[in-house]
Design an enzyme around this catalytic site. Sequence first.
Site, PDB file in Angstrom:
ATOM      1  N   LYS A 116       0.708  -1.175   0.148  1.00 35.53           N
ATOM      2  CA  LYS A 116       0.091  -0.077   0.205  1.00 35.53           C
ATOM      3  C   LYS A 116       0.938   1.405  -0.415  1.00 35.53           C
ATOM      4  CE  LYS A 116      -4.208   0.818   0.081  1.00 35.53           C
ATOM      5  NZ  LYS A 116      -5.100   0.212  -0.081  1.00 35.53           N
ATOM      6  N   ASP A 155      -6.896   4.270  -4.343  1.00 33.39           N
ATOM      7  CA  ASP A 155      -7.884   3.985  -3.453  1.00 33.39           C
ATOM      8  C   ASP A 155      -8.282   5.645  -2.825  1.00 33.39           C
ATOM      9  OD1 ASP A 155      -7.634   2.424  -0.168  1.00 33.39           O
ATOM     10  OD2 ASP A 155      -7.587   4.456   0.452  1.00 33.39           O
TER      11      ASP A 155
HETATM   12  N1  GLU Z   1      -7.757   0.207  -2.714  1.00 31.90           N
HETATM   13  C1  GLU Z   1      -8.503  -0.893  -3.524  1.00 31.90           C
HETATM   14  C2  GLU Z   1      -8.375  -1.583  -2.175  1.00 31.90           C
HETATM   15  O1  GLU Z   1      -8.025  -1.335  -0.653  1.00 31.90           O
HETATM   16  C3  GLU Z   1      -7.958  -1.212  -4.466  1.00 31.90           C
HETATM   17  C4  GLU Z   1      -5.859  -2.080  -4.906  1.00 31.90           C
HETATM   18  C5  GLU Z   1      -5.833  -2.614  -5.639  1.00 31.90           C
HETATM   19  O2  GLU Z   1      -6.430  -2.668  -6.561  1.00 31.90           O
HETATM   20  O3  GLU Z   1      -4.385  -2.879  -6.147  1.00 31.90           O
HETATM   21  O4  GLU Z   1      -8.227  -2.953  -2.032  1.00 31.90           O
END
Ligand code: GLU
Length: 448
Positions: free
Chosen positions: A128, A168
């Site tokens: 992340k 996100d």
């Molecule tokens: N931010 C999204 C999540 O919390 C998607 C992450 C992604 O697609 O890599 O899962």
Amino acid sequence: MLTDEYVKKVYAQVEKRDGDQPEFLQAVREVFESLQPVVEKHPEYEANGVLERLVEPERVVKFRVAWVDDSGKVQVNRGYRVQFNSAIGPYKGGLRFHPTVNEGVIKFLGFEQILKNSLTTLPMGGGKGGSDFDPKGKSDAEVMRFCQAFMTELSRHIGQFTDVPAGDINVGAREIGYLFGQYKRIRDEYSGVLTGKGLEFGGSLARTEATGYGLCYYTAEALRVLRNDSFEGKTVVISGSGNVAIFATEKAQALGAKVVTASDSNGYVYDPNGIQLDVVKDIKLGHRGRIKEYAERVPGAEYHEGCKGVWTVPCDIALPCATQNEIDGESAEALVKNGCKVVCEGANMPSTPEAIEVYQKNGLLYGPAKAANAGGVAVSGLEMSQNSYRLSWTFEETDAKLKSIMESIVANSLAAAKEYGEEGDLMAGANIAGFVKVADAMVAQGVL
Ligand code: GLU
């Protein structure tokens, strides 16, 4: 309660090292509570130090992002990428741009992502990233310069086989476009290094809708299996008005429910006639406006300042789709008092531990974030597959794959819960099912 000695020991170590990261501690504690029967049955996890290694990111990158605003002034933000766990695939997870972003927030999100990605059944590790940059009130040109500055550093750490970021909160199509462009320019390489890309340059159909649609597929399947029930005729409260909330509203309505709320960080709207989604889309996707405008445009709709009040609106089903810890114990009590029977999470960790206790005490059907909102990253995984094949699937094909992934998450969670004596518990099941695959891969690959 933590009772297992091994789990207690590792948790104490995390508290000591990361005591200043409350969201991270909260995420770890919830998972550890579910994992106690698992580590008791599998001594090889302790013997291989799996929990100690699981809570320590493989790598944390923290960097300066300097850029020039429209008035010519230099601005400095902080950028992060936490590469948490690569046992089952390249790091994968979104980027969040929000003033509340700090290392602890990114670590909680990255930790959740490890188990979430494992649950999707696709080969993706957990990561992340993001920045404390606030895009609110910034011009397109400022957002572009910020994204270019951010990617200039991030590009050293990512790659299609290493780490594949996505969106996100506040990182959507516009930001992914600028980030992708800058990566391509710096590396002179056209690859699937980011997901959530525009359809013209390697994006996947249904990725935009995936988190919200997936949340409803998950909720519908859990309702079917555990309650012999459906969305048909239900009143639904949804918080948020971003990408997740908009497409959760769209799918819940298509499945026969009446969605009566939408919110943003200033307040919420209540529309007893059912939210008109085209108006919300026009406000939020059309001109990045505030949700207050909805009540000015739609007769019969009410606007209320403050976002907590949304949980006092009577409903059968609540789908929190805004942000972490948006439902506390008091809000959970209000939901129960007003008839809510189901809470499934579109945001990451939207319920405090006290709220979850209220759900459990009152027998609610509770679908935890790492399972219920896994649809977004699942279609990101499908976008990676399509990029590798250099082709694209139709909307119907991708959406069908998403639906079947969400249904298998419900089935796998319930099977894991049953195996460890927690029958019907979707939270314990998600934590256990997500963990076991990662843990076995970590043991097989040796001490790293
Ligand atoms: N931010 C999204 C999540 O919390 C998607 C992450 C992604 O697609 O890599 O899962």
